[in-house]
Design a protein around this motif. Structure first.
Motif, mmCIF file in Angstrom:
data_model
loop_
_atom_site.group_PDB
_atom_site.id
_atom_site.type_symbol
_atom_site.label_atom_id
_atom_site.label_comp_id
_atom_site.label_asym_id
_atom_site.label_seq_id
_atom_site.Cartn_x
_atom_site.Cartn_y
_atom_site.Cartn_z
ATOM 1 N N ILE A 71 41.172 43.833 31.218
ATOM 2 C CA ILE A 71 40.262 44.943 31.461
ATOM 3 C C ILE A 71 40.943 46.200 30.939
ATOM 4 C CG2 ILE A 71 39.033 46.332 33.166
ATOM 5 C CD1 ILE A 71 39.152 43.904 35.062
ATOM 6 N N GLY A 72 40.302 46.849 29.977
ATOM 7 C CA GLY A 72 40.808 48.117 29.462
ATOM 8 C C GLY A 72 40.096 49.262 30.161
ATOM 9 N N VAL A 73 40.846 50.272 30.566
ATOM 10 C CA VAL A 73 40.269 51.425 31.254
ATOM 11 C C VAL A 73 40.672 52.681 30.486
ATOM 12 C CG1 VAL A 73 40.187 52.750 33.406
ATOM 13 C CG2 VAL A 73 40.391 50.245 33.485
ATOM 14 N N ALA A 81 44.239 52.337 38.688
ATOM 15 C CA ALA A 81 45.208 52.007 39.740
ATOM 16 C C ALA A 81 44.545 51.177 40.845
ATOM 17 C CB ALA A 81 45.816 53.281 40.317
ATOM 18 N N GLU A 82 43.353 51.581 41.239
ATOM 19 C CA GLU A 82 42.622 50.820 42.272
ATOM 20 C C GLU A 82 42.264 49.429 41.758
ATOM 21 O OE1 GLU A 82 40.896 49.735 45.808
ATOM 22 O OE2 GLU A 82 42.186 51.441 45.379
ATOM 23 N N LEU A 83 41.820 49.348 40.527
ATOM 24 C CA LEU A 83 41.464 48.063 39.930
ATOM 25 C C LEU A 83 42.675 47.146 39.847
ATOM 26 C CD1 LEU A 83 39.223 46.384 38.657
ATOM 27 C CD2 LEU A 83 39.682 47.542 36.492
ATOM 28 N N THR A 84 43.819 47.701 39.510
ATOM 29 C CA THR A 84 45.059 46.917 39.455
ATOM 30 C C THR A 84 45.363 46.322 40.825
ATOM 31 O OG1 THR A 84 45.920 48.247 37.634
ATOM 32 C CG2 THR A 84 47.527 47.014 38.933
ATOM 33 N N ARG A 85 45.162 47.115 41.886
ATOM 34 C CA ARG A 85 45.374 46.587 43.249
ATOM 35 C C ARG A 85 44.381 45.467 43.568
ATOM 36 N NH1 ARG A 85 46.698 51.969 44.106
ATOM 37 N NH2 ARG A 85 44.574 52.614 44.600
ATOM 38 N N THR A 91 42.165 35.527 39.779
ATOM 39 C CA THR A 91 41.776 34.943 38.505
ATOM 40 C C THR A 91 40.255 34.892 38.408
ATOM 41 O OG1 THR A 91 41.775 32.699 39.399
ATOM 42 C CG2 THR A 91 43.835 33.461 38.405
ATOM 43 N N VAL A 92 39.774 34.777 37.198
ATOM 44 C CA VAL A 92 38.372 34.441 36.934
ATOM 45 C C VAL A 92 38.434 33.165 36.127
ATOM 46 C CG1 VAL A 92 36.266 35.094 35.715
ATOM 47 C CG2 VAL A 92 37.509 36.814 37.016
ATOM 48 N N GLY A 93 37.900 32.099 36.697
ATOM 49 C CA GLY A 93 38.099 30.789 36.092
ATOM 50 C C GLY A 93 39.584 30.486 36.123
ATOM 51 N N ALA A 94 40.134 30.120 34.994
ATOM 52 C CA ALA A 94 41.565 29.828 34.915
ATOM 53 C C ALA A 94 42.343 30.977 34.289
ATOM 54 C CB ALA A 94 41.773 28.549 34.103
ATOM 55 N N HIS A 95 41.762 32.178 34.332
ATOM 56 C CA HIS A 95 42.366 33.323 33.651
ATOM 57 C C HIS A 95 42.814 34.392 34.637
ATOM 58 C CE1 HIS A 95 40.989 31.797 29.781
ATOM 59 N NE2 HIS A 95 39.876 31.469 30.405
ATOM 60 N N PRO A 96 44.121 34.688 34.668
ATOM 61 C CA PRO A 96 44.566 35.821 35.485
ATOM 62 C C PRO A 96 44.020 37.116 34.874
ATOM 63 C CG PRO A 96 46.359 35.024 34.114
ATOM 64 C CD PRO A 96 45.209 34.077 33.918
ATOM 65 N N ILE A 97 43.853 38.124 35.695
ATOM 66 C CA ILE A 97 43.282 39.384 35.234
ATOM 67 C C ILE A 97 44.378 40.425 35.129
ATOM 68 C CG2 ILE A 97 41.541 41.153 35.693
ATOM 69 C CD1 ILE A 97 40.258 39.044 37.616
ATOM 70 N N THR A 98 44.371 41.152 34.025
ATOM 71 C CA THR A 98 45.292 42.263 33.861
ATOM 72 C C THR A 98 44.496 43.520 33.528
ATOM 73 O OG1 THR A 98 45.661 41.862 31.506
ATOM 74 C CG2 THR A 98 47.162 40.777 33.031
ATOM 75 N N VAL A 99 45.067 44.658 33.884
ATOM 76 C CA VAL A 99 44.430 45.946 33.616
ATOM 77 C C VAL A 99 45.317 46.706 32.650
ATOM 78 C CG1 VAL A 99 43.649 48.126 34.629
ATOM 79 C CG2 VAL A 99 43.372 45.983 35.907
ATOM 80 N N ARG A 100 44.707 47.256 31.609
ATOM 81 C CA ARG A 100 45.439 48.034 30.619
ATOM 82 C C ARG A 100 44.851 49.448 30.572
ATOM 83 N NH1 ARG A 100 46.008 45.738 24.634
ATOM 84 N NH2 ARG A 100 43.829 46.309 24.634
ATOM 85 N N VAL A 111 40.631 43.546 24.514
ATOM 86 C CA VAL A 111 40.134 43.626 25.890
ATOM 87 C C VAL A 111 38.850 42.822 26.004
ATOM 88 C CG1 VAL A 111 41.207 45.878 26.316
ATOM 89 C CG2 VAL A 111 38.834 45.768 25.567
ATOM 90 N N HIS A 112 38.592 42.319 27.192
ATOM 91 C CA HIS A 112 37.372 41.563 27.449
ATOM 92 C C HIS A 112 36.326 42.413 28.160
ATOM 93 C CE1 HIS A 112 40.657 38.610 27.068
ATOM 94 N NE2 HIS A 112 39.766 38.030 26.293
ATOM 95 N N LEU A 113 36.792 43.344 28.976
ATOM 96 C CA LEU A 113 35.927 44.331 29.618
ATOM 97 C C LEU A 113 36.548 45.685 29.327
ATOM 98 C CD1 LEU A 113 34.417 44.264 33.190
ATOM 99 C CD2 LEU A 113 35.380 46.337 32.224
ATOM 100 N N LEU A 114 35.735 46.613 28.823
ATOM 101 C CA LEU A 114 36.221 47.960 28.533
ATOM 102 C C LEU A 114 35.408 48.952 29.338
ATOM 103 C CD1 LEU A 114 38.043 49.866 26.894
ATOM 104 C CD2 LEU A 114 36.230 49.919 25.148
ATOM 105 N N PHE A 115 36.098 49.710 30.208
ATOM 106 C CA PHE A 115 35.457 50.768 30.988
ATOM 107 C C PHE A 115 35.879 52.110 30.407
ATOM 108 C CE2 PHE A 115 35.677 53.984 34.356
ATOM 109 C CZ PHE A 115 34.324 54.048 34.677
ATOM 110 N N VAL A 116 34.883 52.936 30.073
ATOM 111 C CA VAL A 116 35.140 54.281 29.564
ATOM 112 C C VAL A 116 34.712 55.263 30.642
ATOM 113 C CG1 VAL A 116 34.710 55.949 27.733
ATOM 114 C CG2 VAL A 116 34.688 53.490 27.215
ATOM 115 N N GLY A 117 35.686 55.957 31.218
ATOM 116 C CA GLY A 117 35.419 56.886 32.306
ATOM 117 C C GLY A 117 34.924 58.234 31.814
#
Length: 195
Positions: A71-73, A81-85, A91-100, A111-117
């Motif tokens: 997940i790119g933010v 920071a909240e998303l990282t917590r 995991t989603v399926g067999a994939h651990p989630i990381t935040v960048r 990135v698989h999900l990109l959030f633009v604030g």
């Protein structure tokens, strides 16, 4: 005893909040929120995590089992920071989630999900255009007033003091992602193309 919650209780509260969100129950009101922005960011972070479970990516787009789902933010450090917590150890399926954490000028590739604030439509347009040369499957999420017009798949809105979201099915198709009908039923508005 301090005001901190135990990790198990925090997960339970988060689970209840997410369940209430997906059921359309109001959980964000200015009267309750003391610091509305902080609560709003927490709710949006919870939504971002949940969106992943309701999104289908094309075969092979997530890599092999065990490859991280990223997940790119962009320009939303408190939300990141909240998303990282929230995603820590999940995991989603067999994939651990990381935040960048990214900045507007960073290349958002990989990135698989990109959030633009933020509400700046020009910033949203610039970030989304930076994905255009190599269109990989990506769930684009924004919070700008006209985020869907800029090419976002999901755009957060505040409706009657609740965090809600609109969806563009045209943008989802263009970005090679498919959203679950369960997610669409709790969306504020669903558009076949950008509004």
């Amino acid at each position: 005893m301090s005001g901190e919650r135990a990790p198990g209780r925090r997960r339970t509260v988060l689970g209840l909040a997410i369940g209430a969100l997906l059921a359309g129950v109001p959980v964000l009101t200015r009267a309750q929120a003391g610091t509305t922005t902080s609560l709003e960011r927490k709710v949006k972070a919870a939504f971002l995590y949940k969106f992943l479970g309701y999104t289908d990516f094309p075969p092979g787009a997530l890599g092999e089992a065990g490859a991280p789902l990223v997940i790119g933010v962009v320009d939303a450090d408190e939300l990141a920071a909240e998303l990282t917590r929230i995603v820590s150890g999940r995991t989603v399926g067999a994939h651990p989630i990381t935040v960048r954490v990214l900045r507007e000028q960073d290349a958002p590739g990989g990135v698989h999900l990109l959030f633009v604030g933020g509400a700046d439509a020009l910033k949203v347009r610039n970030v989304l255009r930076s994905l255009a040369p190599a269109p990989a499957p990506v769930l684009l999420v924004t919070e700008a007033e006209d985020g869907l017009r800029q090419g976002s798949v999901i755009n957060f809105r505040i409706v009657e003091e609740r965090v809600r979201f609109d969806v563009s099915l045209g943008a989802a198709e263009k970005n090679s992602v498919k959203l679950s009908s369960r997610l669409l039923t709790v969306a504020n508005q669903v558009y076949k193309a950008a509004p």
